[in-house]
Design a protein around this motif. Structure first.
Motif, PDB file in Angstrom:
ATOM      1  N   ALA A  86      -0.601 -20.744   0.560  1.00 29.97           N
ATOM      2  CA  ALA A  86      -0.951 -21.102   1.846  1.00 29.97           C
ATOM      3  C   ALA A  86      -1.299 -22.833   1.880  1.00 29.97           C
ATOM      4  O   ALA A  86      -1.772 -23.211   0.825  1.00 29.97           O
ATOM      5  CB  ALA A  86      -2.244 -20.471   2.158  1.00 29.97           C
ATOM      6  N   PRO A 119      -3.907 -22.024   8.027  1.00 27.75           N
ATOM      7  CA  PRO A 119      -3.234 -22.050   6.864  1.00 27.75           C
ATOM      8  C   PRO A 119      -1.899 -21.419   7.289  1.00 27.75           C
ATOM      9  O   PRO A 119      -2.076 -20.458   7.757  1.00 27.75           O
ATOM     10  CB  PRO A 119      -4.115 -21.640   5.920  1.00 27.75           C
ATOM     11  N   LYS A 120      -0.764 -21.866   6.676  1.00 27.93           N
ATOM     12  CA  LYS A 120       0.632 -21.029   6.642  1.00 27.93           C
ATOM     13  C   LYS A 120       0.980 -20.848   5.533  1.00 27.93           C
ATOM     14  O   LYS A 120       0.847 -21.996   4.546  1.00 27.93           O
ATOM     15  CB  LYS A 120       1.454 -21.858   7.778  1.00 27.93           C
ATOM     16  N   GLU A 121       1.530 -19.821   5.074  1.00 20.13           N
ATOM     17  CA  GLU A 121       2.079 -19.389   3.599  1.00 20.13           C
ATOM     18  C   GLU A 121       3.563 -19.892   3.476  1.00 20.13           C
ATOM     19  O   GLU A 121       4.251 -19.817   4.328  1.00 20.13           O
ATOM     20  CB  GLU A 121       1.820 -18.303   3.189  1.00 20.13           C
TER      21      GLU A 121
END
Length: 210
Positions: A109, A78-80
């Motif tokens: 995210a 996951p990336k925010e």
């Protein structure tokens, strides 16, 4: 294990709800539920799309569905992305300066790749709310991928150049004409002819208040 059970196991392994998977494959959660239970079939193209998203692969020697094997691809980390206001959405998409956690009030995210300038918006109003699926009620969050290709039937945030207003609609091409279509039939479809700037494509959504 039949294909429906394999799809369900793969979906659970990726921690996707039926609604989330249905949104990604432009389908209905009810149809997917019946598919998983073996009560309904689907088209080869749709099945291929579902299997691609879930990382399910057919063994080379398979002629039917009896020899389907599940090969889960490594899930993406996951990336925010920042939750920003509609007022600065257009400028943000064009910005080369990336903020980092702590620079914005809220970061959310997602496993979807929205690029370096991806951002979340909060849906305002009920123009994208409907009884079908997908539906984007007021208050839900949408993840925007700037500089995305235009694909008829997908969902986009666009800036209307005449009014300067940014809006979230479904992009439709029909008989050489282009439209921005709300999902709520109470709102009118907007025909466009170069009088709007596409800020980005919506690739993920999250409900709030559940």
């Amino acid at each position: 294990m039949d294909i429906g059970q394999i799809i369900r196991a793969a979906r659970k392994a990726k921690k996707l709800s039926l609604e989330e998977l249905a949104h990604q494959v432009d389908s209905d959660s009810g149809n997917l539920s019946r598919l998983e239970r073996g009560l309904q079939s689907t088209t080869p193209d749709k099945l291929k799309q579902i299997m691609s998203i879930l990382g399910i692969k057919l063994s080379p020697q398979d002629a039917g569905m009896s020899n389907v094997q599940m090969a889960l691809q490594p899930s993406r980390e996951p990336k925010e992305y920042p939750l920003i206001s509609w007022v600065i959405a257009g400028e943000w998409a064009e910005s080369c300066d990336n903020l980092h956690p702590g620079d914005a009030d809220q970061w959310i995210a997602s496993t979807e790749n929205a690029g370096n300038n991806g951002f979340w918006l909060e849906v305002k109003g009920d123009s994208m709310t409907c009884n079908g699926n997908p539906s984007f009620p007021e208050g839900s969050r949408i993840l925007v991928q700037p500089e995305a290709d235009l694909i008829s039937g997908k969902y986009y945030v666009a800036k209307l150049l005449d009014s300067g207003e940014s809006t979230f609609k479904q992009y439709i091409e029909d008989a050489g004409l282009k439209y921005l279509r709300p999902l709520n039939p109470s709102y009118r479809t907007i025909q466009i002819n170069g009088n709007c700037q596409f800020i980005g494509r919506v690739i993920d959504t999250k409900m709030t208040g559940l």
